[in-house]
Design an enzyme around this catalytic site. Structure first.
Site, short mmCIF file in Angstrom:
data_model
loop_
_atom_site.label_atom_id
_atom_site.label_comp_id
_atom_site.label_asym_id
_atom_site.label_seq_id
_atom_site.Cartn_x
_atom_site.Cartn_y
_atom_site.Cartn_z
N HIS A 203 -1.39 -4.97 10.59
CA HIS A 203 -1.52 -6.34 11.06
C HIS A 203 -1.77 -7.36 9.94
O HIS A 203 -1.65 -8.55 10.16
CB HIS A 203 -2.68 -6.44 12.07
CG HIS A 203 -4.03 -6.43 11.42
ND1 HIS A 203 -4.63 -5.27 10.99
CD2 HIS A 203 -4.88 -7.43 11.08
CE1 HIS A 203 -5.80 -5.56 10.45
NE2 HIS A 203 -5.98 -6.87 10.48
N ARG A 204 -2.10 -6.90 8.73
CA ARG A 204 -2.44 -7.85 7.67
C ARG A 204 -1.21 -8.62 7.20
O ARG A 204 -0.13 -8.05 7.07
CB ARG A 204 -3.09 -7.14 6.49
CG ARG A 204 -4.49 -6.65 6.81
CD ARG A 204 -5.27 -6.27 5.58
NE ARG A 204 -6.59 -5.78 5.97
CZ ARG A 204 -7.66 -6.54 6.11
NH1 ARG A 204 -7.57 -7.84 5.90
NH2 ARG A 204 -8.82 -6.02 6.47
#
Length: 355
Positions: A203-204
């Site tokens: 998700h980063r």
């Protein structure tokens, strides 16, 4: 004592649950949800599952650029603080909600307590690193999860108001693991057998918003024979489609919507290995004794690497594939994150007047 607790993202809901449960025995707590995570799958389900009190304020900030989102949060949190006049503002972790809560309180000369203080990845390209460094330097009380975190603060000249209380996520995991085993049906729902699948979370922004990195990760995932279960963040889904990687990720990956905490614990504890760029998942993998492959070049949770349960591969195809095939972790696991009573220690410090 009147405490305003500021949360806004999934990891903060998990950390807040045991702390809120404990401090409400002795203090008045006003819970503020910034709305940083506003999708029901990333927000509401956690309040329900973790039995977190309904927020007294939901600011509904939503998404936006780093500056836009943080600025809106400061403005709205300030209004709450002016109305409620708390003795202290409690913030968690390293998100924009963390920084906004700390800044709004400091400007109004209200004390700030930071849960999960002292973490450092030493990568200033990460927005989270900027958030945690600034928050630590304007906080009055710093609740650290590890000895390393205490040392990081000392190296930056911060020694007053620093307490190593352990990690509140140990509290959350110990409280919820048995509940997850009894209540979660995620393995049956997905037709999975324990230790016969890999679990992935990505998700980063450094991975999702970078076509080269995301392509490399997808390539590695698609070349593995073992099924990969992938609870997918909405932003990750968006970029996979935008970069025309959607069909490729589906080749060997069971993509599912984001899951609640209990289902996630069940998946983590039963996975053969975990691949992630999440700090919280790295810790949970360690606590559960599951080998973790971190899709980053650095980690704020250095203890997981030092103990031999975590390996850093970045978004490098060869390193990811090699780790999936060969990395197994070690046998030793020490209580580097505390004994599961961080919430009690935080409440004790509040009660003692040392804050």
């Amino acid at each position: 004592m009147k405490i305003v607790s500021v949360v806004g993202a999934r990891p903060q809901f998990i950390k807040c649950a045991p702390v809120s449960r404990t401090i409400r025995k002795h203090h008045e707590e006003i819970l503020v949800h910034t709305g940083q995570h506003y999708d029901p799958e990333m927000s509401e389900v956690f309040f329900e599952e973790l039995d977190i009190p309904k927020p007294d304020y939901n600011l509904g900030i939503g998404s936006g650029t780093q500056g836009e989102q943080t600025g809106k949060m400061i403005l709205e949190i300030e209004k709450v603080l002016l109305k409620e006049k708390p003795d202290i503002v409690l913030v968690y972790g390293d998100t924009n909600s963390t920084l906004a809560g700390a800044l709004a309180a400091t400007k109004l000369h209200i004390k700030v307590a930071h849960v999960e203080a002292g973490l450092r990845s030493f990568d200033r390209a990460m927005p989270e690193e900027i958030n945690r460094v600034i928050t630590d330097h304007i906080s009055n009380i710093l609740f650290c999860p590890t000895d390393t975190a205490v040392m990081n603060l000392k190296n930056e000249g911060i020694t007053e108001g620093v307490y190593n209380v352990g990690d509140v996520m140990v509290d959350a995991l110990k409280y919820n693991q048995k509940i997850a085993e009894e209540k979660s049906t995620i393995l049956q729902d997905l037709n999975l057998n324990p230790k016969e699948f890999l679990l992935a979370t990505v998700h980063r922004a450094s991975n999702t918003d970078n076509i080269k990195n995301l392509s490399s990760i997808v390539e590695a995932f698609s070349d593995v024979e073992t099924t990969i279960v992938f609870p997918m963040h909405p932003r990750t889904r968006k970029y996979l489609k935008e970069y025309n990687l959607w069909e490729k990720i589906l080749k060997n990956t069971k993509v599912i919507p984001p899951v609640g905490y209990l289902d996630m614990l069940k998946l983590e504890s039963n996975a053969r290995k975990i691949l992630t760029d999440s700090g919280g998942v790295q810790k949970e993998a360690y606590m559960l004794g599951v080998p973790c492959i971190t899709l980053r070049d650095n980690t704020e949770w250095v203890e997981t690497v030092e103990e031999g349960w975590n390996i850093l591969t970045g978004a490098d195809y060869e390193k990811i594939k090699h780790a999936i095939e060969n990395f197994e972790g070690t046998k030793r696991r020490n209580e580097v994150f505390g004994d599961g009573n961080a919430s009690g220690k935080i409440s004790q410090k509040m009660n003692s007047g040392k804050t």
